[in-house]
Scaffold this active site. Sequence first.
Site, PDB file in Angstrom:
ATOM      1  N   GLU A  92      46.810   0.816  -8.469  1.00  0.00           N
ATOM      2  CA  GLU A  92      47.003   0.058  -7.222  1.00  0.00           C
ATOM      3  C   GLU A  92      45.726  -0.701  -6.844  1.00  0.00           C
ATOM      4  O   GLU A  92      45.165  -0.534  -5.756  1.00  0.00           O
ATOM      5  CB  GLU A  92      47.497   0.977  -6.089  1.00  0.00           C
TER       6      GLU A  92
ATOM      7  N   GLU B  11      55.030   4.651 -10.903  1.00  0.00           N
ATOM      8  CA  GLU B  11      55.265   5.450  -9.689  1.00  0.00           C
ATOM      9  C   GLU B  11      56.601   5.016  -9.096  1.00  0.00           C
ATOM     10  O   GLU B  11      56.781   3.841  -8.774  1.00  0.00           O
ATOM     11  CB  GLU B  11      54.151   5.268  -8.653  1.00  0.00           C
TER      12      GLU B  11
HETATM   13  O1  AHR Z   1      52.060   9.041  -5.192  1.00  0.00           O
HETATM   14  C1  AHR Z   1      51.278   9.042  -4.047  1.00  0.00           C
HETATM   15  C2  AHR Z   1      50.424   7.797  -3.934  1.00  0.00           C
HETATM   16  O2  AHR Z   1      51.249   6.680  -3.787  1.00  0.00           O
HETATM   17  C3  AHR Z   1      49.565   7.451  -5.122  1.00  0.00           C
HETATM   18  O3  AHR Z   1      48.361   8.134  -5.113  1.00  0.00           O
HETATM   19  C4  AHR Z   1      49.354   5.987  -4.961  1.00  0.00           C
HETATM   20  O4  AHR Z   1      49.129   5.335  -6.190  1.00  0.00           O
HETATM   21  C5  AHR Z   1      50.601   5.511  -4.261  1.00  0.00           C
HETATM   22  O5  AHR Z   1      50.335   4.685  -3.216  1.00  0.00           O
END
Ligand code: AHR
Length: 515
Positions: A196, A319
């Site tokens: 991110e 994710e």
């Molecule tokens: O999964 C939780 C968080 O969500 C992670 O650390 C981040 O990459 C995302 O914003």
Amino acid sequence: MKKILSIALFLFFAITVSVFAQSQVQLTVNAKTPGSVINKNIYGHFAEHLGHCIYGGFYVGDTSKIPNTNGVRNDIITALKKLKIPNLRWPGGCFADTYHWKDGIGPKDKRPSMVNVWWGGITEDNSFGTHDFLDMCELLGAEPYISGNVGSGTVQELVQWGQYVSFDGKSPMSDLRKKNGREKPWRVKYWGMGNEAWGCGGNMTAEYYANLYRQYATFMTNWDNTNHVFRVASGANSSDYHWTEVMMRDIPHNMLEAVALHYYSVIDWSKKSSAANFTTQEYFTTMKRALRMEELVSKHTAIMDKYDPGKKIALVVDEWGGWYDVEPGTNPGFLFQQNTMRDAMIAGVTLNIFNNHCDRVRMANIAQTINVLQAVILTDKEKMILTPTYHVMEMYNVHQDATLLPITITGSNYIMGKDTLPAISVSASKDKDGVMHISLVNIDDSKNQTISADINGIAFTQISGRMLASPRIQDHNTFDAPEKVKPVSFTGFKKDGSHLSVTLPPASVVVLTLN
Ligand code: AHR
């Protein structure tokens, strides 16, 4: 009177027929024109130093009374092996861009501690580090996917990490690895170049990050001659299409194996609502959010296709999952939430979307494996439960490395007020033994859906099925009732030649096996 009666009868039949026609779902599975292979890595997982994912989840330390192997819980190893998890992303997430790997090697009592600034401000003692993670991946039979620190690290630090874990020769870092007890390298193929970067990974612009990526990727060479390094560029936040455009445009393609994408099914970031006590309207909205993955994957893919029509570069959704309020009384920084039949629906539709886009989506990681967000396992000290999401991932693992069979589907509607969603989600594949699997989800929480399916181009004589369903979409497993929701055998189908009629109960996930 007779005339009025016949008009009434006619109207009754016309309305009935039209309602029936509207709710008739027509599915075609086309085995004559098979698609790409569904990369098993689509079924990957994510484990961050966050809450009780690592500590108390995977890892309890080798002095714990909880049965373990080198500190990793044996019950977790058994459950995850059954799931066939193909890869595991670690150590973050946001945590990754604060992590300095050298703090997590060598004797545990000598390791420096740090503050986990993103997740609860707790002290991280670094007792779970590189050796612990990579040895654990070996126990699980999963490929490691390491997220490097680009946000607050250096090129040298990342390059040395690669040399430490993968180099099979004499070098300062491989010597250090051997000194720390590991003679042979582990060979790590998958490397995330930051996480991110648009947010917690450094708040960079896409253009700035693309340049930084080029610098990191130049030095992140193949430390291991047998396993080509697979570099994943930090990807877009949901519909930030500009981000993907810049990655594909500004990074030379010989330096780029994949571009990531993060997307969570959240009702509203300022009002996420309860994980287990939710209304039907909230359920519908979550389904709408989950189904949005189709649009996101299609649009990011279209951008990638423009620059890479040969589909060399993968889209890695590293994710994904549902995100709700934390359970009452738990640390807000630990992101601990219950997991219900709603999450089973998210998992079912999302994995179908990934399967159906397997020509571009070649890896994905559910967030996260244990005790965090849409977990597949929850633990409470020595107790452990499998969530509805676990069961869906276990039922779906038949698709891993199978060949996609294209489908078309029409006519399924899940209506709430003025909003309509497709009620049915499907994907189909043929495995290496020629066995076909069809995974079907009915997200409608109140209606059966009957599907009329034509299976073209493949003969089958036997059918069996497994189903995950429960009377209420809020249903979930607890430490007191760990098996309230679990797969059962499914018999709601009828075969007539190559035609199949399947009736899915409300809010159900079904996997059919045809051979
Ligand atoms: O999964 C939780 C968080 O969500 C992670 O650390 C981040 O990459 C995302 O914003």
